[in-house]
Design a protein around this motif. Structure first.
Motif, mmCIF file in Angstrom:
data_model
loop_
_atom_site.group_PDB
_atom_site.id
_atom_site.type_symbol
_atom_site.label_atom_id
_atom_site.label_comp_id
_atom_site.label_asym_id
_atom_site.label_seq_id
_atom_site.Cartn_x
_atom_site.Cartn_y
_atom_site.Cartn_z
ATOM 1 N N LEU A 1 1.255 -35.586 -7.290
ATOM 2 C CA LEU A 1 1.217 -37.043 -7.049
ATOM 3 C C LEU A 1 -0.534 -37.287 -6.460
ATOM 4 C CD1 LEU A 1 3.938 -37.281 -4.379
ATOM 5 C CD2 LEU A 1 3.872 -37.964 -6.846
ATOM 6 N N ARG A 2 -1.329 -37.657 -7.503
ATOM 7 C CA ARG A 2 -2.756 -37.919 -7.652
ATOM 8 C C ARG A 2 -3.049 -38.834 -6.472
ATOM 9 N NH1 ARG A 2 -6.215 -38.017 -11.944
ATOM 10 N NH2 ARG A 2 -4.338 -37.771 -13.277
ATOM 11 N N GLY A 3 -3.922 -38.375 -5.636
ATOM 12 C CA GLY A 3 -4.507 -38.752 -4.566
ATOM 13 C C GLY A 3 -3.712 -38.353 -3.221
ATOM 14 N N PHE A 4 -2.476 -38.088 -3.345
ATOM 15 C CA PHE A 4 -1.718 -37.328 -2.214
ATOM 16 C C PHE A 4 -1.705 -36.072 -2.201
ATOM 17 C CE2 PHE A 4 2.692 -36.641 -0.326
ATOM 18 C CZ PHE A 4 2.409 -37.221 0.858
ATOM 19 N N GLY A 5 -1.180 -35.153 -3.302
ATOM 20 C CA GLY A 5 -1.122 -33.684 -3.184
ATOM 21 C C GLY A 5 -0.145 -33.382 -4.217
ATOM 22 N N SER B 1 -3.993 -33.174 -1.458
ATOM 23 C CA SER B 1 -5.161 -33.818 -2.552
ATOM 24 C C SER B 1 -6.400 -33.303 -1.457
ATOM 25 C CB SER B 1 -5.156 -34.774 -3.020
ATOM 26 O OG SER B 1 -5.525 -35.998 -1.972
ATOM 27 N N LYS B 2 -7.620 -33.132 -2.061
ATOM 28 C CA LYS B 2 -8.965 -33.064 -1.353
ATOM 29 C C LYS B 2 -9.038 -34.131 -0.485
ATOM 30 C CE LYS B 2 -13.798 -31.876 -1.835
ATOM 31 N NZ LYS B 2 -13.996 -32.098 -0.383
ATOM 32 N N ALA B 3 -9.005 -35.317 -1.132
ATOM 33 C CA ALA B 3 -9.317 -36.798 -0.292
ATOM 34 C C ALA B 3 -8.185 -36.674 0.996
ATOM 35 C CB ALA B 3 -8.966 -37.874 -1.342
ATOM 36 N N PHE B 4 -6.967 -36.393 0.794
ATOM 37 C CA PHE B 4 -6.101 -36.506 1.787
ATOM 38 C C PHE B 4 -6.349 -35.364 2.971
ATOM 39 C CE2 PHE B 4 -1.188 -35.711 2.904
ATOM 40 C CZ PHE B 4 -1.394 -36.217 3.862
ATOM 41 N N ALA B 5 -6.702 -34.259 2.549
ATOM 42 C CA ALA B 5 -7.248 -33.239 3.559
ATOM 43 C C ALA B 5 -8.234 -33.385 4.136
ATOM 44 C CB ALA B 5 -7.379 -31.850 2.773
ATOM 45 N N ASP B 6 -9.449 -34.097 3.437
ATOM 46 C CA ASP B 6 -10.555 -34.546 4.283
ATOM 47 C C ASP B 6 -10.167 -35.687 5.464
ATOM 48 O OD1 ASP B 6 -12.193 -33.024 2.821
ATOM 49 O OD2 ASP B 6 -13.123 -34.464 1.518
#
Length: 105
Positions: free
Chosen positions: A50-54, A88-93
Motif C-alpha cells: 500500500l503505497r505511502g502506508f506500508g 513506508s519510510k514516510a509513515f515511519a518518519d
C-alpha cells in the motif's frame, strides 16, 4: 516515557464513519473485507503493498536450536513463515516525530 493507547477495530470503524459520514455498518463491512483480502493474499503466499502506508510481508524464519531453560533441554524450532507489517519510510518518519508534513499518507 510516552504512553501509547491502542485502538480496537470498533474504534477504527467509528473514526472512519465519523470522517466519511458513512454508516458504521457499511464501514465495518469494508474494514472486514479489507482484512480478509490481506489475509487471503498472504495465505496464498502473496505480499500486499500500500503505497505511502506500508507493506504486509511474509518473513521466513530458518530452523534453529533453542533452549528450554526450566528443563535444561534443547529443542529444534522448525523453519516457518510469519506475517509482518513494514511501514513506508514516510509513515515511519511520522511515527518517529520527524517533520514530514509535506508528505501525505
Amino acid at each position: 516515557m510516552k504512553y501509547f493507547e491502542s485502538m480496537t477495530k470498533a474504534e477504527i470503524v467509528a473514526r472512519i464513519a465519523k470522517q466519511t459520514g458513512a454508516e458504521k455498518e457499511v464501514v465495518m463491512n469494508v474494514v472486514e473485507a479489507f482484512m480478509e483480502s490481506v489475509k487471503g493474499a498472504m495465505i496464498e503466499g502473496n505480499e500486499v503493498f500500500l503505497r505511502g502506508f506500508g507493506s504486509f510481508i511474509i518473513k521466513h524464519r530458518a530452523e534453529k536450536v533453542a533452549r528450554n531453560i526450566s528443563q535444561n533441554t534443547t529443542i529444534v524450532i522448525p523453519a516457518h513463515s510469519i506475517p509482518a507489517f513494514k511501514p513506508s519510510k514516510a509513515f515511519a518518519d511520522m511515527v518517529n516525530g520527524k517533520n514530514n508534513k509535506d508528505k501525505k499518507l
